[in-house]
Design a protein around this motif. Structure first.
Motif, PDB file in Angstrom:
ATOM      1  N   HIS A  51      13.036   6.209   0.733  1.00 33.18           N
ATOM      2  CA  HIS A  51      12.194   6.066  -0.469  1.00 33.18           C
ATOM      3  C   HIS A  51      11.990   7.432  -1.107  1.00 33.18           C
ATOM      4  O   HIS A  51      11.179   8.236  -0.641  1.00 33.18           O
ATOM      5  CB  HIS A  51      10.837   5.449  -0.069  1.00 33.18           C
ATOM      6  N   HIS A  93      12.025   9.501  -5.242  1.00 34.32           N
ATOM      7  CA  HIS A  93      12.189   9.477  -6.702  1.00 34.32           C
ATOM      8  C   HIS A  93      12.719  10.870  -7.067  1.00 34.32           C
ATOM      9  O   HIS A  93      12.002  11.687  -7.650  1.00 34.32           O
ATOM     10  CB  HIS A  93      10.856   9.263  -7.406  1.00 34.32           C
ATOM     11  N   LYS A 135      15.574   6.599  -6.434  1.00 36.29           N
ATOM     12  CA  LYS A 135      15.201   5.623  -7.455  1.00 36.29           C
ATOM     13  C   LYS A 135      15.314   6.219  -8.851  1.00 36.29           C
ATOM     14  O   LYS A 135      15.056   7.404  -9.038  1.00 36.29           O
ATOM     15  CB  LYS A 135      13.742   5.187  -7.256  1.00 36.29           C
ATOM     16  N   HIS A 138       6.996  -1.361  -4.425  1.00 33.08           N
ATOM     17  CA  HIS A 138       5.871  -0.460  -4.174  1.00 33.08           C
ATOM     18  C   HIS A 138       4.686  -1.401  -4.023  1.00 33.08           C
ATOM     19  O   HIS A 138       4.221  -1.983  -5.006  1.00 33.08           O
ATOM     20  CB  HIS A 138       5.645   0.463  -5.364  1.00 33.08           C
ATOM     21  N   HIS A 144       4.701   1.739   0.983  1.00 38.41           N
ATOM     22  CA  HIS A 144       3.345   2.311   0.825  1.00 38.41           C
ATOM     23  C   HIS A 144       2.357   1.608   1.745  1.00 38.41           C
ATOM     24  O   HIS A 144       2.071   2.100   2.808  1.00 38.41           O
ATOM     25  CB  HIS A 144       2.838   2.271  -0.626  1.00 38.41           C
ATOM     26  N   ASP A 168       8.911   9.638   0.158  1.00 37.41           N
ATOM     27  CA  ASP A 168       8.434   9.352  -1.201  1.00 37.41           C
ATOM     28  C   ASP A 168       8.600  10.569  -2.103  1.00 37.41           C
ATOM     29  O   ASP A 168       7.849  10.736  -3.072  1.00 37.41           O
ATOM     30  CB  ASP A 168       6.971   8.877  -1.196  1.00 37.41           C
TER      31      ASP A 168
HETATM   32 FE    FE Z   1       7.427   5.680  -4.642  1.00 33.73          FE
END
Ligand code: FE
Ligand code: NIG
Length: 398
Positions: free
Chosen positions: A54, A56, A123, A227, A250, A302
């Motif tokens: 996960h 970004h 992502k 999410h 999460h 994350d």
């Molecule tokens: Fe995220």
């Protein structure tokens, strides 16, 4: 998850096809593969490369000013309501060229890899328009070809409702139509993403909207992520389990029912303790209750400019042990085997075992428990992907 299968005084034999052939004491390997080239790991600890399921990682500038705003009492969602947060990354990314984004992300992904991650999910989600979301996914595709890291692309056009769809004549319903009728088919047509994700959270997308968007993505052949229940409970974990999402991520605000639903499903519960730490929220996902209920837990970074700018996966292991109260074995399995499961790659990466891809990370420690222990340190000395050299952050020193 109690047994990480730690072995001592062994070597790993890797075939020309980049797969693990055998794990055995050196003497046996030398007898079995007399012509093999040897690499001395100097009695460090060799692990499966971390599977960071996960991130970004495609964005423009950092958002360091928000950290101080939160310290002064302005919440994450309040910053977003004022047009900051995800929206400020969207404004920024939309103005950047594909080449610029490739350059920025290559540098950041190299930092993640230098801490031992060999598989990284990335992502989209800072474009929020057809053109800029596709541009982001093309960036990921280019990086996947260029870098010695296994990248897994996820379409997150449903990361927010873009600001231009919040005022008449356009509406959030119009944006959801763009997601379903334009973006998802375009992403699928060029096979630009393996997963579709959505930020299902009070103030962002509702569970009913998530169901529609993810249904459209599944119909186009994508696997699903959410999410889920990040800051406030919305029943997103229950939805993830019901629709058979590959992972629900999460979960700091997951309910008792959500835990039960995940435990009774094949959905991996991906926990991101760095996010709660960085946001300064004294609330982590109830990992122990989830494990007791029978959930499969993964850990991930994350990595993103708003809520978790760390590139240090071993630090996530530290938080797994010290904040989520996982054992070291549980934390390692969450970071490898279960991270792979969260990406649909459980048979391919995340384990040192014959047949698995030789995606490895070497650490300058004598005991694997030192990896979460020296928190914040850089102990990874080298990585390999498919048996070939990846990153070599440091020289071995013993
Ligand atoms: Fe995220
Ligand atoms: O996983 N929750 C939504 N997405 C990210 C944060 C994105 C951002 O703030 O830029 C997360 O925390």
């Amino acid at each position: 998850m109690r047994d990480a299968g730690v072995r001592r005084d062994v070597g790993v034999a890797i075939g020309d096809d980049g797969r693990i052939l055998a794990i055995a004491p050196d003497r046996e390997l030398r007898a079995q593969f007399p012509k093999a080239t040897e690499i001395d790991c100097a009695q460090g600890v060799l692990t499966p490369g971390f599977v960071d399921s996960h991130t970004h990682a495609i964005f423009g500038r950092s958002r360091h000013a928000e950290q101080e705003m939160r310290a002064a009492g302005v919440g994450y969602m309040e910053i977003a309501k004022r047009g900051g947060g995800i929206h400020s990354s969207v404004r920024d990314l939309r103005e950047r060229s594909e080449d610029d984004l490739v350059m920025l992300a290559a540098e950041r992904l190299a930092r993640l890899a230098a801490h031992g991650s060999t598989t990284i999910e990335v992502k989209s989600g800072y474009g929020l328009s057809l053109e800029s979301e596709l541009r982001t996914l093309r960036v990921i595709r280019r990086l996947a070809q260029d870098l010695p890291i296994r990248l897994v692309p996820t379409f997150l056009g449903a990361h927010e409702i873009p600001l231009e769809y919040r005022e008449a004549p356009r509406s959030r319903e119009d944006y959801i139509a763009v997601l379903i009728d334009e973006m998802i088919p375009a992403v699928a047509k060029d096979s630009l993403a393996r997963f579709c994700d959505i930020f299902c959270e009070p103030g962002v997308y509702t569970p009913a909207e998530a169901r529609r968007v993810l249904g459209a993505a599944r119909a186009q052949g994508m696997a699903l992520k959410l999410h889920a229940d990040e800051l406030e409970h919305a029943g997103a974990a229950e939805l993830a389990a019901e629709i058979g999402a590959t992972s629900a991520d999460h979960l700091a605000a997951v309910s008792e029912l959500g835990i039960q639903a995940l435990a009774n499903s094949g959905t991996v519960a991906t926990l991101l303790p760095g996010t709660m730490l960085f946001l300064g929220r004294n609330k982590q996902a109830p990992a122990r209750a989830m494990l007791d209920a029978g959930c499969a837990i993964a850990l991930a970074s994350d990595f993103n400019p708003g809520t978790s700018p760390t590139v240090n996966f071993p630090l996530i292991l530290t938080l797994g042990v010290s904040q989520l109260r996982l054992s070291v074995a549980e934390a390692f399995i969450a970071a490898t085997v279960n991270g792979a499961a969260a990406l649909g790659l459980a048979g391919e990466v995340g384990q040192l075992a014959p047949g698995f891809s030789a995606d490895l990370a070497l650490f300058d420690v004598r005991d694997h428990r030192e990896i979460p222990y020296w928190y914040g340190d850089q102990r990874c000395v080298a990585t390999w992907l498919r048996g070939r050299p990846g990153y070599a952050p440091k020289r071995l020193s013993h």
